[in-house]
Design an enzyme around this catalytic site. Structure first.
Site, PDB file in Angstrom:
ATOM      1  N   GLU A 109      39.895  34.264  35.497  1.00  0.00           N
ATOM      2  CA  GLU A 109      39.877  33.441  36.689  1.00  0.00           C
ATOM      3  C   GLU A 109      38.779  32.407  36.473  1.00  0.00           C
ATOM      4  O   GLU A 109      37.643  32.782  36.143  1.00  0.00           O
ATOM      5  CB  GLU A 109      39.552  34.326  37.909  1.00  0.00           C
ATOM      6  CG  GLU A 109      39.707  33.568  39.183  1.00  0.00           C
ATOM      7  CD  GLU A 109      39.387  34.413  40.422  1.00  0.00           C
ATOM      8  OE1 GLU A 109      39.316  35.655  40.308  1.00  0.00           O
ATOM      9  OE2 GLU A 109      39.187  33.802  41.481  1.00  0.00           O
TER      10      GLU A 109
ATOM     11  N   ARG B  13      36.284  49.009  31.282  1.00  0.00           N
ATOM     12  CA  ARG B  13      35.449  47.805  31.183  1.00  0.00           C
ATOM     13  C   ARG B  13      34.281  48.061  30.260  1.00  0.00           C
ATOM     14  O   ARG B  13      33.843  49.199  30.108  1.00  0.00           O
ATOM     15  CB  ARG B  13      34.818  47.471  32.543  1.00  0.00           C
ATOM     16  CG  ARG B  13      35.730  47.145  33.640  1.00  0.00           C
ATOM     17  CD  ARG B  13      34.924  46.920  34.906  1.00  0.00           C
ATOM     18  NE  ARG B  13      34.348  45.590  34.945  1.00  0.00           N
ATOM     19  CZ  ARG B  13      35.011  44.512  35.356  1.00  0.00           C
ATOM     20  NH1 ARG B  13      36.252  44.621  35.778  1.00  0.00           N
ATOM     21  NH2 ARG B  13      34.444  43.334  35.362  1.00  0.00           N
TER      22      ARG B  13
ATOM     23  N   LYS C  52      30.714  38.533  37.823  1.00  0.00           N
ATOM     24  CA  LYS C  52      30.560  37.083  37.883  1.00  0.00           C
ATOM     25  C   LYS C  52      29.858  36.663  39.168  1.00  0.00           C
ATOM     26  O   LYS C  52      29.137  35.669  39.187  1.00  0.00           O
ATOM     27  CB  LYS C  52      31.926  36.415  37.787  1.00  0.00           C
ATOM     28  CG  LYS C  52      32.340  36.188  36.339  1.00  0.00           C
ATOM     29  CD  LYS C  52      33.586  35.368  36.238  1.00  0.00           C
ATOM     30  CE  LYS C  52      34.807  36.223  36.383  1.00  0.00           C
ATOM     31  NZ  LYS C  52      36.054  35.492  36.227  1.00  0.00           N
TER      32      LYS C  52
HETATM   33  P1  ATP Z   1      34.511  39.816  37.944  1.00  0.00           P
HETATM   34  O1  ATP Z   1      34.988  41.055  38.627  1.00  0.00           O
HETATM   35  O2  ATP Z   1      33.097  39.840  37.512  1.00  0.00           O
HETATM   36  O3  ATP Z   1      34.884  38.551  38.654  1.00  0.00           O
HETATM   37  P2  ATP Z   1      36.917  39.776  36.535  1.00  0.00           P
HETATM   38  O4  ATP Z   1      37.396  41.002  35.900  1.00  0.00           O
HETATM   39  O5  ATP Z   1      37.509  39.454  37.861  1.00  0.00           O
HETATM   40  O6  ATP Z   1      35.341  39.804  36.594  1.00  0.00           O
HETATM   41  P3  ATP Z   1      38.458  37.825  35.201  1.00  0.00           P
HETATM   42  O7  ATP Z   1      38.159  36.409  34.951  1.00  0.00           O
HETATM   43  O8  ATP Z   1      39.547  38.130  36.145  1.00  0.00           O
HETATM   44  O9  ATP Z   1      37.099  38.505  35.620  1.00  0.00           O
HETATM   45  O10 ATP Z   1      38.703  38.580  33.832  1.00  0.00           O
HETATM   46  C1  ATP Z   1      39.614  38.161  32.853  1.00  0.00           C
HETATM   47  C2  ATP Z   1      39.982  39.330  32.014  1.00  0.00           C
HETATM   48  O11 ATP Z   1      38.822  39.897  31.406  1.00  0.00           O
HETATM   49  C3  ATP Z   1      40.632  40.433  32.825  1.00  0.00           C
HETATM   50  O12 ATP Z   1      41.765  40.904  32.116  1.00  0.00           O
HETATM   51  C4  ATP Z   1      39.573  41.474  32.938  1.00  0.00           C
HETATM   52  O13 ATP Z   1      40.124  42.739  33.043  1.00  0.00           O
HETATM   53  C5  ATP Z   1      38.763  41.275  31.658  1.00  0.00           C
HETATM   54  N1  ATP Z   1      37.381  41.707  31.867  1.00  0.00           N
HETATM   55  C6  ATP Z   1      36.510  41.256  32.780  1.00  0.00           C
HETATM   56  N2  ATP Z   1      35.345  41.926  32.717  1.00  0.00           N
HETATM   57  C7  ATP Z   1      35.465  42.816  31.715  1.00  0.00           C
HETATM   58  C8  ATP Z   1      34.613  43.825  31.146  1.00  0.00           C
HETATM   59  N3  ATP Z   1      33.374  44.022  31.607  1.00  0.00           N
HETATM   60  N4  ATP Z   1      35.086  44.567  30.122  1.00  0.00           N
HETATM   61  C9  ATP Z   1      36.329  44.358  29.644  1.00  0.00           C
HETATM   62  N5  ATP Z   1      37.184  43.450  30.123  1.00  0.00           N
HETATM   63  C10 ATP Z   1      36.767  42.679  31.160  1.00  0.00           C
HETATM   64 MG    MG Z   2      39.605  39.149  38.184  1.00  0.00          MG
END
Ligand code: ATP
Ligand code: MG
Length: 554
Positions: A35, A261, A271
């Site tokens: 995102e 994760r 984020k």
């Molecule tokens: P946040 O919750 O901090 O906003 P997010 O998971 O919503 O992080 P996205 O931009 O949606 O962030 O993530 C893109 C991809 O990266 C998704 O498939 C997510 O599952 C993966 N991802 C994000 N954080 C991690 C992590 N700590 N370990 C492994 N994969 C991750």
């Molecule tokens: Mg997300």
């Protein structure tokens, strides 16, 4: 990517192997779906290495898809940084970049299909009421009074939503599934909501935006994704993912698989929290070298190969875990130890005057760039009557364990001669200002002729030819292993996470390239700071020390 980086198997690769063996798929198509509401972090690197790595190894494809359904929080700055971070990590997406917003027309049409099938309705309860009606994990939900509207009424109201005739929060579109499901996500989830927001891709075309759960599965299907890999918190959402695809007219049936994760000690990975650190100026931007972002790690001197290696070492499982920060550091240390040229820099200088060396003479010494790799060549290092050494490399008195310069004793200057400390000069506060030495001009590149042993070797820089540089040393950004669990994560920021030294570096470093790592003899691995360093005012960042001092402290 080299053969040496051949990736080990994991449960997801086993599923893919089976799908291929069973003839369920004959090619693999994954996607990385960030995102664009912040910069990528090391957790994303895990997902990037998994998704793009699988596509590479199975000769498949991997899309980069911006999951952009929240216009208020998103920004084109994030879109651009994500593209460059993915490429810097060494990956490339298949075909054009994808945006969920590319599918807004199709998503809208699928919403209408669900309404027509009696599987979606326009809700007019308030957000609070919706929450109240939803029930809890132990109590079933209650049906909304708007749940049994006719198809015609729903079509008309949904069109009214689209036309901008409902205020934000006044109406939304919900799936009609099961208010007593044991999966909360199945209790009539919201599919569309009203937002009068400008979108970075679609401008002002829409005032209704689809929700993640409705968008993600349809985007996957439209792109022909075979294996949709996400993190464990979406496990329950898989029911909804499948429900949507089963109830609309769409050809492909992607499958979602979840993995744990990455959590890293002494940092935060959300984020929202990272964005707070930036907006409240608690760090110097998203690419502050203390941040766990890809751009921060890059600015700190991490190499793409070291981050890929880290992702490989941690593996992919379903177990929640917390990885030690030092395991990330050891990956970059291993890489730079092997590949970084050596150089000399003095972080806390004290002056040495070599009294028997001619006053205006500059002797050009040739020094190897790497002790074990002659193919990395040599460089020229000027040697002069006055040199600088680390204040900590001199003692007036010391026992035999101290292998550096001691008053009345000898030490070797790296790549140069053996010197002997004869006397010192101090200022009024008793600080040593100058160490007067003599040198043995027979000892360049060889031991003293009379057979006496000189064990210690210290680094040095010519006082007149050396170049001043600001040197930034970093420590953990937080004082506790799991700052996210602290009551206020900002209260556990490490006030000493950045220390600045006014040092001096050997002149060859004036032409140091951004993104090139160096081992500064005896003090660690360093790189030019890509933002703040200029030709007139060099700034170096310490990527990591030579040894894992952290492990010893704990
Ligand atoms: P946040 O919750 O901090 O906003 P997010 O998971 O919503 O992080 P996205 O931009 O949606 O962030 O993530 C893109 C991809 O990266 C998704 O498939 C997510 O599952 C993966 N991802 C994000 N954080 C991690 C992590 N700590 N370990 C492994 N994969 C991750
Ligand atoms: Mg997300």
């Amino acid at each position: 990517m080299s053969e040496a980086e051949a990736r080990p198997s994991n449960f997801i690769r086993q599923i893919i192997d089976k799908d291929i063996a069973d003839g369920k798929h004959n090619s693999v198509h994954t996607r990385f779906p960030p995102e664009p509401n912040g910069y990528l972090h090391i957790g994303h690197a895990k997902s990037i290495c998994l998704n793009f790595g699988i596509a590479q190894d199975y000769q498949g494809q991997c899309n980069l898809r911006f999951d952009d359904t929240n216009p208020e929080k998103e920004d084109i700055e994030y879109v651009d940084s994500i593209k460059s971070d993915v490429q810097w990590l060494g990956f490339d997406w298949s075909g054009e970049i994808c945006y969920s917003s590319n599918y807004f027309d199709q998503l809208h049409a699928y919403a209408i299909e669900l309404i027509n099938k009696g599987l979606a309705y326009v809700e007019e309860l308030s957000a609070d009421e919706i929450r109240e009606y939803r029930g809890t994990l132990t109590a079933p939900g209650k049906e909304s009074p708007y749940r049994n509207r006719t198809v015609e009424e729903n079509l008309a109201l949904f069109e009214k939503m689209r036309a901008g005739d409902f205020a934000e929060g006044a109406a939304c579109l919900r799936a009609k599934i099961d208010m007593s499901s044991s999966f909360m996500v199945m209790r009539d989830p919201v599919l569309y909501r009203v937002r009068f927001a400008h979108h970075h891709q679609t401008g002002d075309k829409w005032c209704i935006y689809p929700m993640y759960d409705f968008t993600h599965c349809i985007s996957d299907a439209l792109e022909g994704i075979t294996h949709s890999l996400c993190t464990l918190e979406f496990q329950d959402n898989r029911r909804l993912y499948d429900w949507v695809l089963e109830n609309i007219t769409i050809e492909t049936q992607p499958h979602q698989y979840e993995f744990s994760r990455l959590n890293l000690e002494y940092t935060v990975m959300s984020k929202r929290k990272l964005s707070q650190l930036v907006s409240e100026n608690l760090v110097n931007g998203w690419d502050d070298p203390r941040m766990p972002t890809i751009s921060g790690l890059r600015r700190r001197g991490f190499t793409p190969a070291s981050i890929r290696e880290f992702c490989q070492r941690i593996g992919v499982t379903k177990q929640e875990n917390m990885i030690e920060f030092s395991s990330l550091e050891s990956c970059v240390r291993d890489d730079l130890n092997e590949n970084a040229p050596r150089a000399m820099a003095v972080l806390e200088p004290v002056k040495v005057v070599i009294e028997n060396f001619p006053e205006d003479q500059v002797e050009t010494l040739t020094v190897a760039n790497h002790p074990n790799k002659p193919e990395m060549g040599n460089r020229e290092v000027p040697f002069t009557r006055e040199v600088l050494i680390e204040a900590d490399d001199f003692r007036e008195e010391a026992n035999k364990k101290y292998k550096r310069l001691v008053l009345g004793k000898e030490v070797r200057l790296r790549g140069a001669y053996v010197i002997k400390a004869e006397r010192i000069e101090k200022d009024e506060q008793g600080n040593i200002t100058t160490i007067y030495c003599t040198y043995d001009d027979e000892t360049l590149g060889k031991n003293p002729a009379d057979g006496r042993k000189v064990k210690g070797v210290i680094h040095w820089v010519s006082a007149s030819k050396g170049v001043p540089a600001e040197i930034r040393l970093y420590d953990r950004l937080f004082t506790v292993p799991n700052p996210a669990a602290a009551e206020d994560f900002k209260a556990v920021i490490n006030p000493e996470s950045l220390t600045t030294k006014q040092g001096v570096v050997e002149p060859s470093l004036v032409s140091a390239a951004v993104d090139a790592g160096y081992q500064f003899e005896r003090t660690g691995y360093f790189c030019i700071d890509s933002k703040d360093s200029t030709a007139d005012a060099l700034v170096f960042n310490r990527t990591v020390g030579l040894r894992d001092t952290w492990a010893k402290v704990n």
